[in-house]
Write an enzyme that holds these catalytic residues in place. Structure first.
Site, PDB file in Angstrom:
ATOM      1  N   LYS A 175       0.829  -1.205   0.000  1.00  0.00           N
ATOM      2  CA  LYS A 175       0.000   0.000   0.000  1.00  0.00           C
ATOM      3  C   LYS A 175       0.861   1.252   0.000  1.00  0.00           C
ATOM      4  O   LYS A 175       1.817   1.354   0.769  1.00  0.00           O
ATOM      5  CB  LYS A 175      -0.926  -0.008   1.222  1.00  0.00           C
ATOM      6  CG  LYS A 175      -1.849  -1.214   1.264  1.00  0.00           C
ATOM      7  CD  LYS A 175      -2.641  -1.277   2.555  1.00  0.00           C
ATOM      8  CE  LYS A 175      -1.735  -1.499   3.750  1.00  0.00           C
ATOM      9  NZ  LYS A 175      -2.496  -1.771   5.001  1.00  0.00           N
ATOM     10  N   THR A 207      -7.213   9.527   9.070  1.00  0.00           N
ATOM     11  CA  THR A 207      -6.875   8.282   8.384  1.00  0.00           C
ATOM     12  C   THR A 207      -6.815   7.093   9.347  1.00  0.00           C
ATOM     13  O   THR A 207      -6.315   6.030   8.987  1.00  0.00           O
ATOM     14  CB  THR A 207      -5.511   8.420   7.685  1.00  0.00           C
ATOM     15  OG1 THR A 207      -4.529   8.826   8.654  1.00  0.00           O
ATOM     16  CG2 THR A 207      -5.574   9.448   6.565  1.00  0.00           C
ATOM     17  N   GLY A 209      -7.457   3.845  11.054  1.00  0.00           N
ATOM     18  CA  GLY A 209      -8.149   2.626  10.657  1.00  0.00           C
ATOM     19  C   GLY A 209      -8.151   2.352   9.170  1.00  0.00           C
ATOM     20  O   GLY A 209      -8.826   1.418   8.719  1.00  0.00           O
ATOM     21  N   THR A 210      -7.397   3.104   8.396  1.00  0.00           N
ATOM     22  CA  THR A 210      -7.407   2.938   6.941  1.00  0.00           C
ATOM     23  C   THR A 210      -6.982   1.529   6.536  1.00  0.00           C
ATOM     24  O   THR A 210      -7.650   0.873   5.734  1.00  0.00           O
ATOM     25  CB  THR A 210      -6.468   3.961   6.271  1.00  0.00           C
ATOM     26  OG1 THR A 210      -6.867   5.274   6.670  1.00  0.00           O
ATOM     27  CG2 THR A 210      -6.536   3.869   4.771  1.00  0.00           C
ATOM     28  N   GLY A 211      -5.849   1.055   7.079  1.00  0.00           N
ATOM     29  CA  GLY A 211      -5.351  -0.264   6.703  1.00  0.00           C
ATOM     30  C   GLY A 211      -6.274  -1.380   7.134  1.00  0.00           C
ATOM     31  O   GLY A 211      -6.520  -2.332   6.366  1.00  0.00           O
ATOM     32  N   CYS A 212      -6.808  -1.286   8.350  1.00  0.00           N
ATOM     33  CA  CYS A 212      -7.763  -2.284   8.840  1.00  0.00           C
ATOM     34  C   CYS A 212      -8.978  -2.356   7.922  1.00  0.00           C
ATOM     35  O   CYS A 212      -9.436  -3.438   7.539  1.00  0.00           O
ATOM     36  CB  CYS A 212      -8.238  -1.924  10.246  1.00  0.00           C
ATOM     37  SG  CYS A 212      -6.959  -1.745  11.488  1.00  0.00           S
TER      38      CYS A 212
END
Length: 265
Positions: A175, A207, A209-212
């Site tokens: 990412k 941003t 929690g974006t990856g979760c």
């Protein structure tokens, strides 16, 4: 049949990341969400003030309870915290053999707080990566997993992605949210190709929690029967819109959450 996805991750008391973000992501894709909690965190938008790991045997009990009753179509793994938890999850996955496992190697929170013990990194790579259909490291995580500098070029990203592919997972999504430039570019790398997925870079501090959320959205797509590329593309488009809508919220004093339900309000 009702599509079902399971998240195995830590709890975020402020609701923006972890189990809470995963369940929101599943819901917005029309997927029923089940959960296995690996750790409790005392956390808000400014940082993590405490972590309380769930005993490994109780992580096992939660996984067995879910799989013995629910037809799980995909599993998302997030925060695993410690070596004992990784071993328990790996053994349970080997026992239940879910078709799709999406693993987000959560190492550091958006706030900068470490969420994975240093001694657990190798266990993550050797015990869980080989069972994953897809792993989703960001640029710093990919570098940390390989003990290298953060990739500075497309060629470096692809090289690191292929090194991670060699750990046994079927595909890697590196990412690019931590990169620079006007676009946020993610790279989907498998045994045959590398696909660049581009989206405008959005200027916002919200941003959390974006990856979760992205990895959970991918798992939701897989649970509904999408192939990996389609699930990743759909999730990328959705998270881009969720980040763009994040400033509609006024939540906390730090990195606020993305807007999981931007399509509805």
């Amino acid at each position: 049949m009702t599509p079902i996805a399971l998240t195995i991750a830590g709890s975020d008391s402020s609701g923006g990341a972890g189990i809470q973000a995963d369940l929101k992501s599943f819901a917005t894709f029309g997927v029923y969400g089940a959960s296995v909690i690996t750790a409790l965190t005392a956390q808000n938008t400014t940082g993590v003030s405490g972590i309380h790991p769930v005993p490994a045997e109780f992580v096992t009990a939660q996984i067995d309870a879910v799989f013995s009753d629910l037809a799980v179509g995909a599993v998302k793994i997030g925060m695993v915290a410690q070596v004992e938890t990784i071993a328990a999850i790996a053994a349970a996955l080997a026992r239940w053999s879910p078709r799709h496992v999406v693993l987000d190697p959560v190492m550091v929170a958006t706030s900068g707080d470490r969420l994975l013990a240093a001694e657990a990194v190798e266990a993550l790579k050797t015990k869980l990566f080989p069972q994953a259909a897809l792993i989703t490291p960001n640029l710093p995580e990919a570098a940390a997993l390989l003990n290298e500098e953060v990739a500075a070029s497309e060629a470096d990203v692809e090289r690191q992605g292929r090194q991670l592919l060699a750990t046994g997972c079927r595909a890697v999504l590196v990412k690019g949210g931590h990169g620079h430039g006007s676009e946020s570019i993610d790279y989907l790398i498998d045994g045959e190709r590398s696909i660049a997925l581009r989206a405008p870079r959005i200027a916002t501090a919200n941003t959390h929690g974006t990856g979760c959320s992205l990895s959970s959205a991918i798992a939701a797509g897989l649970a509904k029967g999408c192939d990996t590329e389609t699930a990743v593309r759909d999730a990328k488009a959705w998270i881009t819109q969720a980040i763009a809508a994040a400033d509609r919220f006024a939540v906390g004093h730090g990195h606020g959450p993305v807007h999981h339900f931007h399509k509805y309000y």
